[in-house]
Design an enzyme around this catalytic site. Sequence first.
Site, short mmCIF file in Angstrom:
data_model
loop_
_atom_site.label_atom_id
_atom_site.label_comp_id
_atom_site.label_asym_id
_atom_site.label_seq_id
_atom_site.Cartn_x
_atom_site.Cartn_y
_atom_site.Cartn_z
N GLU A 207 94.59 20.80 -53.19
CA GLU A 207 95.19 21.44 -52.02
C GLU A 207 94.19 21.70 -50.91
O GLU A 207 94.49 22.41 -49.95
CB GLU A 207 95.87 22.75 -52.44
CG GLU A 207 97.04 22.52 -53.38
CD GLU A 207 97.85 23.78 -53.64
OE1 GLU A 207 97.51 24.84 -53.07
OE2 GLU A 207 98.82 23.71 -54.40
N LYS A 339 110.10 28.11 -54.16
CA LYS A 339 109.78 26.69 -54.01
C LYS A 339 111.11 25.93 -54.04
O LYS A 339 111.77 25.90 -55.08
CB LYS A 339 108.88 26.21 -55.15
CG LYS A 339 107.49 26.83 -55.17
CD LYS A 339 106.73 26.38 -56.40
CE LYS A 339 105.29 26.85 -56.39
NZ LYS A 339 104.58 26.51 -57.66
#
Length: 437
Positions: A207, A339
Amino acid sequence: MTTEIKSLQARRVWDSRGNPTVEVTVELEGGARGRAIAPAGASRGTREAVDLRDGGSRLRGLDVQEALTNVNGKIAAALNGLNAEDQAGVDAALIALDGTPLKSALGGNAMVATSLAVLHAAADAAGAPLWKHVAQTYQGTASIPLPEIQIFGGGAHAGRRVDVQDFMVMVPGAGSFDEALEVTAEIYAAAGAIMSQKGRSVGVADEGGWWPVFDSNEEALETLVAAIEAAGEKPGERVVISLDIAASEFAEDGRYRLALEDRTLSSDEMIAMLGSWINSYPIASIEDPLAEDDRAGMCAFTKAYGDRVQIIGDDYLVTNAKLVAAAAEDRACNAVLIKVNQAGTVSESVETLAAAWTAGYRGIVSARSGETEDVSISHLSVGLNAGQLKVGSFTRSERMAKWNECLRIQDELGENAFVGGAPLVDTWWGKGRTAGA
């Protein structure tokens, strides 16, 4: 403008790890269009929607041809003629067509890309930016979220070089989203300089956070505090620490194996270790401190520390409204990660956030480790008035695209729409900073 769905087209695109994923374009009868891309997680809860992958040896078994076929065939046939303004109806049709608990028939990747693309198409038909369409659709008050940004990446995002998955910072003392990013940029750069000085700079994780080369998990915390100080900040004032433990990734048979430190902890010992960190460092938020199947541990941790830190359920709650309600009854967690691909549709994600608010929980809209240029979650976090946004680090274009989109939205809404420290008012940071500072 006529808003009935006219056609769907799926194509294979590629995520930030170079893996195939699904993009869907929806066209409405009136000419409006929407497009969205499915993200993919490396650390996944066992109860979340599953991606449909082709298997076999080609592309490491990760190709998505079957998911594309489902969109262009079964899904298109089921949705053609439905009204894109009726997001709940569209998503209900998707769920019924799939008919499995974890979206395994059509594929969670096929479904989430379709659901989000329909949302985009409806916004286009309304002539509104996505965040405004979301706010109007769900009768919410739009706001600019507090960003949660990774500095060191570990766990499944960094070859398990350290056990803890994310070492992050938040800047609740910032006066605007732009100021929060500026402070974070200084901390990120300072962390990189410290790693270089120690001869431990070896690149970045999935990330975009610095690849963790530490001798213990706590050394990462010590280094993060040093980076905050090197950036000219006092830890615990404007800047606080957030951790994603992702404990399910190293839990087995009720015990927690810390591979970096070559030791195994019981649930009680895990709670004690995290408690010692809370007492020693300016930690305002902890995600998945215990494993998804450690109900007693999550309840005990929340009882001990829920009045001092934000305790987020990710693998534990998997963006599921029923699991949020059950956790509230158990008094486990006090926040939920949202999410969209974990739930599989926009409507289920919104229902989960609504369940969180009913329970008195906070909500954090989140990206996945396998991301793309799609900025849907930036708009969702604003339009749903979620209060917090977790995207990953402060490098890599798939991350920065989402942070930059929030800056553009802030130009429309104004700096006063930034929530600042509001999401953390019930943690020690918002109670006078009497603990952990």
